[in-house]
Write a protein that holds these residues in place. Structure first.
Motif, PDB file in Angstrom:
ATOM      1  N   ARG A   7     -12.118  -0.813  -6.011  1.00 47.70           N
ATOM      2  CA  ARG A   7     -12.451  -2.240  -6.136  1.00 47.70           C
ATOM      3  C   ARG A   7     -11.599  -2.958  -7.170  1.00 47.70           C
ATOM      4  O   ARG A   7     -10.976  -3.983  -6.884  1.00 47.70           O
ATOM      5  CB  ARG A   7     -13.927  -2.402  -6.516  1.00 47.70           C
ATOM      6  CG  ARG A   7     -14.872  -2.213  -5.365  1.00 47.70           C
ATOM      7  CD  ARG A   7     -16.289  -2.605  -5.787  1.00 47.70           C
ATOM      8  NE  ARG A   7     -17.208  -2.208  -4.757  1.00 47.70           N
ATOM      9  CZ  ARG A   7     -18.177  -1.309  -4.926  1.00 47.70           C
ATOM     10  NH1 ARG A   7     -18.345  -0.724  -6.091  1.00 47.70           N
ATOM     11  NH2 ARG A   7     -18.974  -1.005  -3.933  1.00 47.70           N
ATOM     12  N   GLU A  18     -12.669  -6.700   2.484  1.00 49.37           N
ATOM     13  CA  GLU A  18     -13.886  -6.079   1.953  1.00 49.37           C
ATOM     14  C   GLU A  18     -14.648  -5.452   3.116  1.00 49.37           C
ATOM     15  O   GLU A  18     -14.553  -5.904   4.255  1.00 49.37           O
ATOM     16  CB  GLU A  18     -14.759  -7.124   1.249  1.00 49.37           C
ATOM     17  CG  GLU A  18     -14.113  -7.778   0.040  1.00 49.37           C
ATOM     18  CD  GLU A  18     -14.099  -6.917  -1.211  1.00 49.37           C
ATOM     19  OE1 GLU A  18     -14.827  -5.894  -1.255  1.00 49.37           O
ATOM     20  OE2 GLU A  18     -13.350  -7.264  -2.146  1.00 49.37           O
ATOM     21  N   LYS A  66      -3.503  -4.739  -7.994  1.00 49.46           N
ATOM     22  CA  LYS A  66      -2.501  -4.799  -6.931  1.00 49.46           C
ATOM     23  C   LYS A  66      -2.066  -6.224  -6.590  1.00 49.46           C
ATOM     24  O   LYS A  66      -0.868  -6.480  -6.460  1.00 49.46           O
ATOM     25  CB  LYS A  66      -2.981  -4.053  -5.688  1.00 49.46           C
ATOM     26  CG  LYS A  66      -2.928  -2.539  -5.867  1.00 49.46           C
ATOM     27  CD  LYS A  66      -3.276  -1.811  -4.588  1.00 49.46           C
ATOM     28  CE  LYS A  66      -3.172  -0.310  -4.783  1.00 49.46           C
ATOM     29  NZ  LYS A  66      -3.466   0.436  -3.541  1.00 49.46           N
ATOM     30  N   PRO A  67      -2.995  -7.194  -6.457  1.00 52.71           N
ATOM     31  CA  PRO A  67      -2.512  -8.543  -6.167  1.00 52.71           C
ATOM     32  C   PRO A  67      -1.571  -9.077  -7.248  1.00 52.71           C
ATOM     33  O   PRO A  67      -0.570  -9.723  -6.947  1.00 52.71           O
ATOM     34  CB  PRO A  67      -3.778  -9.392  -6.071  1.00 52.71           C
ATOM     35  CG  PRO A  67      -4.916  -8.471  -6.098  1.00 52.71           C
ATOM     36  CD  PRO A  67      -4.447  -7.105  -6.423  1.00 52.71           C
ATOM     37  N   GLU A 122      -4.863  -4.662   1.617  1.00 52.51           N
ATOM     38  CA  GLU A 122      -5.643  -3.548   1.077  1.00 52.51           C
ATOM     39  C   GLU A 122      -7.071  -3.641   1.584  1.00 52.51           C
ATOM     40  O   GLU A 122      -7.666  -4.730   1.606  1.00 52.51           O
ATOM     41  CB  GLU A 122      -5.661  -3.582  -0.458  1.00 52.51           C
ATOM     42  CG  GLU A 122      -4.307  -3.443  -1.119  1.00 52.51           C
ATOM     43  CD  GLU A 122      -3.707  -2.046  -1.048  1.00 52.51           C
ATOM     44  OE1 GLU A 122      -4.394  -1.113  -0.563  1.00 52.51           O
ATOM     45  OE2 GLU A 122      -2.554  -1.880  -1.483  1.00 52.51           O
ATOM     46  N   TYR A 164      -0.787 -11.671   0.604  1.00 55.69           N
ATOM     47  CA  TYR A 164      -1.667 -10.544   0.302  1.00 55.69           C
ATOM     48  C   TYR A 164      -3.001 -10.783   0.991  1.00 55.69           C
ATOM     49  O   TYR A 164      -3.548 -11.887   0.934  1.00 55.69           O
ATOM     50  CB  TYR A 164      -1.880 -10.425  -1.212  1.00 55.69           C
ATOM     51  CG  TYR A 164      -2.869  -9.345  -1.608  1.00 55.69           C
ATOM     52  CD1 TYR A 164      -2.553  -8.006  -1.444  1.00 55.69           C
ATOM     53  CD2 TYR A 164      -4.118  -9.663  -2.136  1.00 55.69           C
ATOM     54  CE1 TYR A 164      -3.455  -7.008  -1.800  1.00 55.69           C
ATOM     55  CE2 TYR A 164      -5.020  -8.680  -2.501  1.00 55.69           C
ATOM     56  CZ  TYR A 164      -4.687  -7.356  -2.318  1.00 55.69           C
ATOM     57  OH  TYR A 164      -5.570  -6.369  -2.662  1.00 55.69           O
ATOM     58  N   TRP A 165      -3.514  -9.743   1.666  1.00 52.65           N
ATOM     59  CA  TRP A 165      -4.850  -9.805   2.247  1.00 52.65           C
ATOM     60  C   TRP A 165      -5.708  -8.730   1.603  1.00 52.65           C
ATOM     61  O   TRP A 165      -5.281  -7.580   1.459  1.00 52.65           O
ATOM     62  CB  TRP A 165      -4.824  -9.549   3.752  1.00 52.65           C
ATOM     63  CG  TRP A 165      -4.254 -10.662   4.568  1.00 52.65           C
ATOM     64  CD1 TRP A 165      -3.662 -11.811   4.146  1.00 52.65           C
ATOM     65  CD2 TRP A 165      -4.223 -10.706   5.999  1.00 52.65           C
ATOM     66  NE1 TRP A 165      -3.257 -12.569   5.213  1.00 52.65           N
ATOM     67  CE2 TRP A 165      -3.594 -11.915   6.360  1.00 52.65           C
ATOM     68  CE3 TRP A 165      -4.655  -9.854   6.998  1.00 52.65           C
ATOM     69  CZ2 TRP A 165      -3.393 -12.281   7.691  1.00 52.65           C
ATOM     70  CZ3 TRP A 165      -4.466 -10.205   8.320  1.00 52.65           C
ATOM     71  CH2 TRP A 165      -3.837 -11.422   8.659  1.00 52.65           C
ATOM     72  N   ARG A 166      -6.909  -9.117   1.240  1.00 52.46           N
ATOM     73  CA  ARG A 166      -7.901  -8.155   0.748  1.00 52.46           C
ATOM     74  C   ARG A 166      -9.022  -8.113   1.761  1.00 52.46           C
ATOM     75  O   ARG A 166      -9.562  -9.164   2.139  1.00 52.46           O
ATOM     76  CB  ARG A 166      -8.434  -8.608  -0.614  1.00 52.46           C
ATOM     77  CG  ARG A 166      -9.333  -7.579  -1.273  1.00 52.46           C
ATOM     78  CD  ARG A 166      -9.875  -8.079  -2.603  1.00 52.46           C
ATOM     79  NE  ARG A 166     -11.113  -8.814  -2.407  1.00 52.46           N
ATOM     80  CZ  ARG A 166     -11.332 -10.053  -2.790  1.00 52.46           C
ATOM     81  NH1 ARG A 166     -10.392 -10.765  -3.376  1.00 52.46           N
ATOM     82  NH2 ARG A 166     -12.496 -10.628  -2.575  1.00 52.46           N
ATOM     83  N   ASP A 173      -7.805  -3.038  -6.166  1.00 49.67           N
ATOM     84  CA  ASP A 173      -7.495  -3.882  -5.012  1.00 49.67           C
ATOM     85  C   ASP A 173      -7.782  -5.359  -5.258  1.00 49.67           C
ATOM     86  O   ASP A 173      -7.145  -6.228  -4.673  1.00 49.67           O
ATOM     87  CB  ASP A 173      -8.273  -3.415  -3.782  1.00 49.67           C
ATOM     88  CG  ASP A 173      -7.835  -2.035  -3.316  1.00 49.67           C
ATOM     89  OD1 ASP A 173      -6.714  -1.623  -3.643  1.00 49.67           O
ATOM     90  OD2 ASP A 173      -8.618  -1.377  -2.615  1.00 49.67           O
ATOM     91  N   ARG A 174      -8.744  -5.651  -6.132  1.00 51.10           N
ATOM     92  CA  ARG A 174      -9.099  -7.045  -6.397  1.00 51.10           C
ATOM     93  C   ARG A 174      -8.262  -7.680  -7.499  1.00 51.10           C
ATOM     94  O   ARG A 174      -8.091  -8.893  -7.519  1.00 51.10           O
ATOM     95  CB  ARG A 174     -10.582  -7.150  -6.762  1.00 51.10           C
ATOM     96  CG  ARG A 174     -11.516  -6.838  -5.611  1.00 51.10           C
ATOM     97  CD  ARG A 174     -12.956  -6.837  -6.064  1.00 51.10           C
ATOM     98  NE  ARG A 174     -13.860  -6.499  -4.965  1.00 51.10           N
ATOM     99  CZ  ARG A 174     -15.133  -6.164  -5.132  1.00 51.10           C
ATOM    100  NH1 ARG A 174     -15.655  -6.136  -6.351  1.00 51.10           N
ATOM    101  NH2 ARG A 174     -15.892  -5.861  -4.087  1.00 51.10           N
ATOM    102  N   VAL A 202     -10.708  -2.580   0.673  1.00 51.29           N
ATOM    103  CA  VAL A 202     -11.384  -2.231  -0.572  1.00 51.29           C
ATOM    104  C   VAL A 202     -12.439  -1.152  -0.324  1.00 51.29           C
ATOM    105  O   VAL A 202     -13.254  -1.263   0.591  1.00 51.29           O
ATOM    106  CB  VAL A 202     -12.045  -3.479  -1.201  1.00 51.29           C
ATOM    107  CG1 VAL A 202     -12.772  -3.111  -2.489  1.00 51.29           C
ATOM    108  CG2 VAL A 202     -10.992  -4.547  -1.464  1.00 51.29           C
TER     109      VAL A 202
END
Length: 200
Positions: free
Chosen positions: A127, A150, A134-135, A120, A146-148, A130-131, A122
């Motif tokens: 915010r 920013e 979703k995780p 995702e 999972y990759w976030r 996604d932070r 962000v």
């Protein structure tokens, strides 16, 4: 005297407010949305219209998709904005994902077993989702990575589903790498991602 037909409201499609209050939309309903329906996600039986992403968000998302497409091994394929059915009344659309290559190409809704990595990007309006949301949902559904990402500056946080148990009894993600310069990982494949390559 004959009954008059009920006028159909004109304008773009939107969810039925009564069904929204009852929170009884299902995955089956998503498969039958009209062609003019906006991009939506289904969360606990409620249809959420996702906001239009910014150009910066789309640039990062596209660059990440292209990088994964170019570097992933042949048993994995990168995709963008494809729905993932997390359970009977929740479906999310990761900005970018890695799926198993043997998944039929005509599918528009994947199951967690099809997905190796969900990513995702962000934005200001996403915010919290996604932070946090979703995780938790992706980990509970069994998606291994999972990759976030920013923005401003672009910074990648890479997570792996670990052994830690969350309050709901599901395994949670653990941070395995984060950088604004270079992401090096051995899973889900050997990765050496210069963050500059996904920075517009």
């Amino acid at each position: 005297m004959s009954a008059e037909p009920i006028a159909t409201p004109s304008g773009p499609w939107c969810p039925d407010p009564i069904r929204q209050q009852r929170a009884d939309y299902t995955l089956e309903d998503l498969l039958h949305l009209p062609d003019d329906a906006p991009r939506v996600e289904l969360v606990d039986g409620i249809i959420q219209v996702t906001p239009s992403p910014t150009l910066g968000h789309q640039d990062i998302s596209s660059l990440l998709w292209m990088w994964l497409r170019a570097h992933a091994p042949t048993h994995l394929r990168a995709a963008q904005a494809v729905g993932v059915a997390l359970n009977t009344n929740t479906s999310r659309q990761p900005d970018v994902l890695l799926r198993r290559a043997d998944v039929a190409p005509d599918r528009s809704l994947l199951v967690p077993a099809d997905v190796v990595l969900a990513a995702e990007v962000v934005s200001p309006g996403t915010r919290r989702t996604d932070r946090f949301a979703k995780p938790g949902e992706y980990a509970a559904a069994g998606i291994p990575y999972y990759w976030r990402v920013e923005q401003d500056p672009v910074h990648v946080y890479a997570y792996r589903r670990g052994d830690r148990i969350g309050p709901g009894g599901e395994r949670q993600y653990e941070l395995v790498a984060d950088s604004a310069d270079l992401i090096e990982l051995s899973e889900p494949f050997e990765i050496k991602l210069p963050v500059a390559e996904i920075t517009p």
